[in-house]
Each structure stands twice: as C-alpha cells, then as structure tokens.
Design an enzyme around this catalytic site. Structure first.
Site, PDB file in Angstrom:
ATOM      1  N   LYS A   1       0.963  -1.352   0.040  1.00 35.30           N
ATOM      2  CA  LYS A   1       0.005  -0.036  -0.033  1.00 35.30           C
ATOM      3  C   LYS A   1       0.781   1.231  -0.082  1.00 35.30           C
ATOM      4  CE  LYS A   1      -3.770   1.962   2.744  1.00 35.30           C
ATOM      5  NZ  LYS A   1      -4.601   1.677   4.110  1.00 35.30           N
TER       6      LYS A   1
ATOM      7  N   SER B   1      -9.188   2.038   2.968  1.00 37.64           N
ATOM      8  CA  SER B   1      -8.339   2.691   2.081  1.00 37.64           C
ATOM      9  C   SER B   1      -7.349   1.936   1.468  1.00 37.64           C
ATOM     10  CB  SER B   1      -7.588   3.825   3.087  1.00 37.64           C
ATOM     11  OG  SER B   1      -6.928   3.304   3.765  1.00 37.64           O
TER      12      SER B   1
ATOM     13  N   SER C   1     -10.186   0.383   7.186  1.00 37.06           N
ATOM     14  CA  SER C   1      -9.341   0.327   5.823  1.00 37.06           C
ATOM     15  C   SER C   1      -8.751  -0.973   5.383  1.00 37.06           C
ATOM     16  CB  SER C   1      -8.105   1.149   5.997  1.00 37.06           C
ATOM     17  OG  SER C   1      -8.582   2.586   5.877  1.00 37.06           O
TER      18      SER C   1
END
Lengths: 435, 435
Positions: free
Chosen positions: A76, A145, A169
């Site tokens: 990420k 996210s 997330s």
C-alpha cells in the site's frame, strides 16, 4: 497461465524453497496476471516489471531461504519504500522518494518476498478515493483505504499484500473483495515508515489467500510471534451484532446467519453476545478521536498546502475544529473504561463473530460505505480477521469478521483456521479469493 | 556576548516579532556560544553554521511571523531531517539522508524556528552512549538518551530543543543538566519521522528555558492545544516517593523535601501519596515491555547488521528472547488495570510531585544511571515536567518532577508555572538553565 491461481503464499514459498519452481517462474506468472487486467483494475500507483524481475533474478541467484521466498507482495502506498516513490495519493508528495524502507517492508524483503509495486491508497489512507475498481464488478468500489492491495489480491496480481487500518481500511476492502485479512492487536507491528493518520488506532495489516497465509505473514512481520498449534480444538464462539445491526442488508445478514448455522451443525457453540448499552457510544467516540488525531497528524500539510487537500480531509479538519479538548479527552476516557468490560465479555469465547460490513461493495468509486462494524473493534485495538463467505456464482463477496481478545492474535488465527475449515466444508463454502 | 544568556525562547521570539532584534542577530549569538564550548561539550553530531545562517537570513528577509520566529532549536538525532543526515548514533545509518522532515521538525520550521543542528543521541535512543559531556562537570554524563539536546541547552547553544522519552530519556538529562523539560501525555504529539524504540511508551518531548517556553512549544507542536490561563490558582499537590525511594541519595531527598517545604510555606497543601503495593511491579513491567517491543522494533537491524549493534542492544535482544509472549501480555494487562487506579489516586491533586532522578549526574560517560523515577509514570503515559531546583554555587543540578493526570497537560503546565514561581521566590530558588 492459471497454474498458480489456487496457490496460496504458503504453498508458493514451499515450492520455491524445495526448488520445485523458481522465484522468477512465480514472478512471471503474476506479472502476466497484472498485464492481463491492470488496465481495468488500476491497483498499482507505481509498478515497474523490470524492477520486479530484477528482484526475482537476485533471489534465484542467491537461493533465498526466507519464509516468503519468491512470493510476490503488493505494498500500500502509505508505506515508505526505497525503490518506489511514496505518494499517499496526495499531490503534496508527488516527488517523495524515501531514503529507507518502512520496517515491515524491510522484513518482507529479508524474508525473500518480491515487491510487485505500490498499490493505490486513498489520500493519506483517509476518505478521498483513487481510481481503483473492484475486480468482482468494475462499477463498484473495492473499499477503502487499502483499495489497491485488496483489488490487486482479488485480481490475482499477488498472493499477499500490505494494508493498514485506522477505522475499516483493511477489513472493509477484504469484505468487498472476498479476501482473507488480518489486522493484529494494536501496537504489535512496528509502524516505522508508515504515515500516521490517527495514532491511537493506526495498525499494520495484511491480506493472504488463506488463514495460514495470514499466520505466515505474522511470523515474518512480528518477530517472536508464537507458532500456531494446528491441533487445538475450538468450541465456543460469541456472535455480536453491535448497536449497528439495523444497518445490515438482509442478504448480508442471511449469509452471516447461514455461516453461524454451519458452525453449529459442525458441533460448535455460538452464543449471542449482547453488549451493555454504553457501548453504543463507541462508534461516535472512534469518529471523534479519529478526527482530532487526524487533524493533528496532517496539521503541517494543512498549513503548507491547504489548496492540495481533498474536501473529505478539509471536512475532517472542520469537525476537529468544532471539537473541544475536553470532548476528545472524555471520548478517550470512555474507551479506556470500556476496554476491561469488553475483555470480560470476551473471556468465555475462543473468538467473537460478526459482520465485517453491512453490505456488499456499493456501486461507484467515490464513496465506500460505512466502516462501523470494523471500527467498533478498532476502538479497543482488538485483532480482527475477515473470512470470505461462500456465495453463489456471480454474487458479490460477503465477509465474516472474527475478533479476538487483545493480544490473543495467535489463538485468534487458530480459531479462524478452524472456522474457515468448517465453512469450506459446510453448506456455504468459503470462496476463492480470485475472480 | 552574553546578552541573550537569560532570554528564554518566549522573550526571544517576542523581540524578533517586535523587530527589536533580528533573527540573524539572535542566531549569531547562539553560534558564538557553540563556537566557544562545543569542542568540550560535543552536543552536536551534525552542525553547519552556514546552514544555520541561511535559515536566519531567510527568516529576516521574509519577516517570519511564527510563534518561534528566529528561535534556535536543537534536534535530537532520532528525528528525520531533510537538511542533516539522521544517524541514530548507529553505524548502520551513517549514510541515511531522509527525504522528509519528521512531523514536529516541519512544525518547528513553520513556526519560524532556526534548526541549529542534530544533537547526539544514544544508539537508537537506547543505552549505548555517545561522546557528549555534562556542561556542569565535563567528567559527568549529561544523562541519556537526549544527551546532546540536554547538554546543548545547559551550555547555552539553543534555548529550546527536541528530545524523546521511552523510559527516562528526556527527564533524566533535564534533571542532570538543570533544565525545564516537558514530556506530554502519550499519543498527543505525532511521532511521524521518529525512529520507534518501544511504541507503547515512545513520546516526543522538549526542553526550554522556562515553563512558559515549554507551553509555547506545546502550542506549536500540538495543534489545538488549549491556551494557558495564567490566573488559575493551584492549591493541592501530592508527593509520591514510589517504591524506589530507597534509591534516592540523601542530598537529592533533602533538596526535594526543601522544595516541598517552600511550597507549604507559600500556603500550598502537599500531601503524601502512598501507592498500593501492586504498583511495585510497574518498574519491571516497563522494562519487560520495553525489551520485547525494542527487540521487535530493531529486528531488521539485528537480522541485517548484527555486528553493528552495541552490547547494550544485544543484551536487550537476549532478555527479550528469554521472555514469553504470555509474560509480555500479562505485563501489559497489569498496566492497563492499574491505570484507572492511578487516575483515582491523582484525582484530588492539581499535580503530583516527586523525584526526577535518584542522584545527581554520575561520573563517567558510559553509564547514565537508572530511570526508575521517570519510567514509573511513563508506564501510564502521564505528562511529566522537570523543574530544576535551586542549588548552591558549584553544586550539581537536582530536578523536581511534576506529574499530571492523563491528558491534563495544560493544567499541568499551569501548575508547574505556579510551582516554579514559588520555588524561585522560596528559600531554594530555581536555577538558571545556563552554566
């Protein structure tokens, strides 16, 4: 082409270590998967096949022996990386090239993993979404996210990936994309080199293709993590709806209740857990603390580049501005006082089950739905796992959340392994993570 | 030469903002101080007068308006900085040049502060000491791990400085060097860009030349921090010896008891606080958690560069290796259960007083003495302040520790301001921070 479609990270590394396949053969397979679908999925924000191949070649040459030898991983884009820019999906950081890897990125490299690239996050892992699409339905969000890591997992671009979670997330995208996910207890995994959002909640987490993949990653990323004892027999689970059960879609509720039935049919006890009324305030307390801490975390960006922040982030600053110091302190105090109450509630159970999300992945890419069923447990730093439930062909994924007591991470992974085994053999078998 | 010797950061910035002096005049004064004594003190690990002058010239040109306009600041070398290498006193990081500033370094720059340079830390802010000497006696340690920031403060190289604290790394050097120091409540200040040691305890802290300097820094580094209301009247203090009072040197005990007498003479109530016996385990629990978390934090350095780690750090790894997962969990659970007990004990008091250290700065540079009186409060994340006590000419500094309830930081600073005023007017006046 599809030879590694069903292989989890555990079996891939075993094959590489046993010289059954080479790191570059594995890597080429996953590069092909990216080639095939990345244009429509948009999982990566930074991706360079030549750098991927260089790592694989180096591993082959050095006969790498780590626990993740030759296993491709998605990172990420809120983790610092030396060989990719780190942008947090914010134009402020377009040119940001960190001098060192985040702690867990270092550990992944040391374990022989192949960094496939940086995956899309929302702006600063908060709410402003990027271009990533859900592989199960390109018109739907993959969740946020950790959008790129989750979508890349579901599209088969890598068998493991790093995410982070502050509210929902990690678990929400896992639920929307049909993935195994593990968010360890708060504070267990070093956040060095991960940009903070709300430090009281921020936690490293990851995706895998099986529960044993989640445990393998724990071995790599949490030095000293106890070894799983696969022989344990778990019997007693709680089922907790929380105060937000009225927000559950009927189909999701049915899928979860069917899973509970499968467990009961297999001889497990699943008891309804009713929380005292005061727990209804946890959702708002999490939001309030998240706002106040987030406003502090990004105060320098607000001062220097207010024009480069999203409306979602500016709204957070505005809510924080209207919150007093005393309100924030009171919220923290309430959570601190409820934590031991929750600990007692959890005590009779091997794990507590519930919803990961109230719905399947919503339509559209700009809004990703509430994270209430995730952030409720985040407020107490508890370890969380998403197990993808079985579903009819063409149906969208639904996740079962499995929650453990604070620092019972190893116990929780073992319980999840057993639950997963039951569900895969039950009427409602768990789904493959690849679509 | 000595024109700013008595000026605290608050008055310096006021003078700069009112155009009474310019940022470069202030800076030149402090550069002269460095020139004069740095060779014997060794506060800096990275220092470049030309970069300091460039910042001052830029501030003068732009008529900087921040709360710290033109105020020189020392930065401990465990904070990332863009314009200085960041080495953590570890040869592993000799060439480490971060791409961004740590969060609080950004905020200092935005507030108009002038970064004087990076100050010596122990290896990774743990125990292996650097070359820094105590300005009060060059044969003595300045304390650790914020050694360079503390020694630089005492030598007058800058009127404010950043440190960090995990056990006693901020308050102990303050006590040994005769400084005002503030360690805020756990989690209040962003640790982005600070290398983690034990994340359950790691906290940003700072030095100043007065309590109002400590509060000024809080305004800059904690966006939204409440404004101090200087009119409040504090009456009721606790005095807590903790279970380690038998380790207090007689002279230190006398100095502390004299300070308590001064407060009582001025009409304040100071009550003895007796802690339940179970609090005696807190010292060992802090050590155990620090070891286990530290071993996780530096696991990548251990794997990649075991030959470049100090014996002190290797001993920590060894202790961690001999500690079970269950022992660490139990220690965490005990602290979590004692926290609300302590909260109740603190409730009747405006602040709780005690020792910062059991002795004055010990002789030698390699060992810096125990941190028990600091880490006891660190275990609960409470805000801590060191007030340097008055002393006869030539005597070594002794610090009074003032501790507040969790997140009562503003209240605590106000109480400390009042305590400091009483002590400066009492029989035992507080000392200047400069020697």
């Amino acid at each position: 082409m599809h030879k590694f479609e069903k292989s989890d990270a555990t079996s891939l590394s075993e094959m590489v270590l046993a010289d059954i396949v080479s790191a570059d053969t594995v890597t080429e397979y996953f590069l092909d998967c990216v080639e095939l679908r990345e244009q429509s999925i948009k999982a990566f924000v930074s991706f360079d096949p030549s750098r991927v191949r260089a790592q694989a070649a180096q591993l082959k040459k050095s006969h790498a022996k780590g626990l993740l030898a030759g296993v491709p991983v998605g990172i990420k884009d809120n983790y610092d990386t030396m060989d990719h820019p780190t942008r947090f999906y914010s134009p402020i950081y377009d040119d940001n090239c960190p001098s060192r890897d985040a702690h867990v990125v270092s550990l992944l490299r040391q374990a022989g993993a192949v960094i496939m690239g940086k995956t899309h996050t929302t702006e600063f892992a908060y709410m402003h979404t990027g271009p990533t699409r859900n592989p199960h339905d390109l018109d739907r969000t993959p969740g946020s996210s950790s959008a790129g890591s989750a979508a890349g997992m579901a599209a088969g671009f890598f068998p493991i990936a790093l995410g982070t979670q502050t509210a929902g997330s990690l678990i929400k995208p896992a639920s929307y994309c049909g993935l195994y996910a593990f968010k360890p207890s708060y504070g267990l995994v070093s956040l060095e080199g991960v940009k903070p959002l709300a430090p009281s909640f921020d936690t490293v987490g990851w995706y895998g293709r099986s529960v044993r993949d989640l445990a393998l990653m724990a071995q790599v990323l949490i030095p000293g993590f106890p070894k799983l004892n696969h022989e344990r027999n778990f019997r007693s689970f709680g089922f907790c709806r929380t105060a937000r059960w009225d927000q559950i879609d009927e189909d999701v509720a049915k899928a979860l209740e069917a899973a509970v039935e499968d467990l009961r049919s297999a001889g497990h006890q699943v008891s309804e857990v009713l929380l005292p009324e005061e727990f209804a305030a946890v959702f708002d307390d999490h939001l309030l603390i998240n706002d106040c801490e987030g406003a502090r975390s990004f105060s320098k960006e607000l001062k220097m580049h207010p024009d480069k922040l999203s409306v979602e982030l500016l709204a957070m600053f505005e809510r924080a501005r209207l919150t007093t110091w005393e309100q924030e302190s009171a919220a923290k105090r309430r959570l601190a006082r409820l934590a031991p109450v929750l600990e007692e509630i959890f005590r009779p159970f091997d794990a507590v089950l519930g919803a990961s999300c109230g719905s399947v992945a919503p339509l559209g890419l700009e809004v990703t739905g509430p994270s209430d069923f995730c952030k409720f447990w985040m407020a107490f730093g508890l370890p969380q796992i998403n197990i993808p439930l079985g579903r009819p062909a063409g149906a969208l994924p639904v996740g079962l959340q499995v929650v453990g007591g604070f620092r019972s991470d190893c116990h929780l992974l073992q319980a999840a392994e057993q639950i997963d085994a039951v569900l895969r053999n039950g009427k409602h078998s768990a789904t493959s993570t690849i679509v």
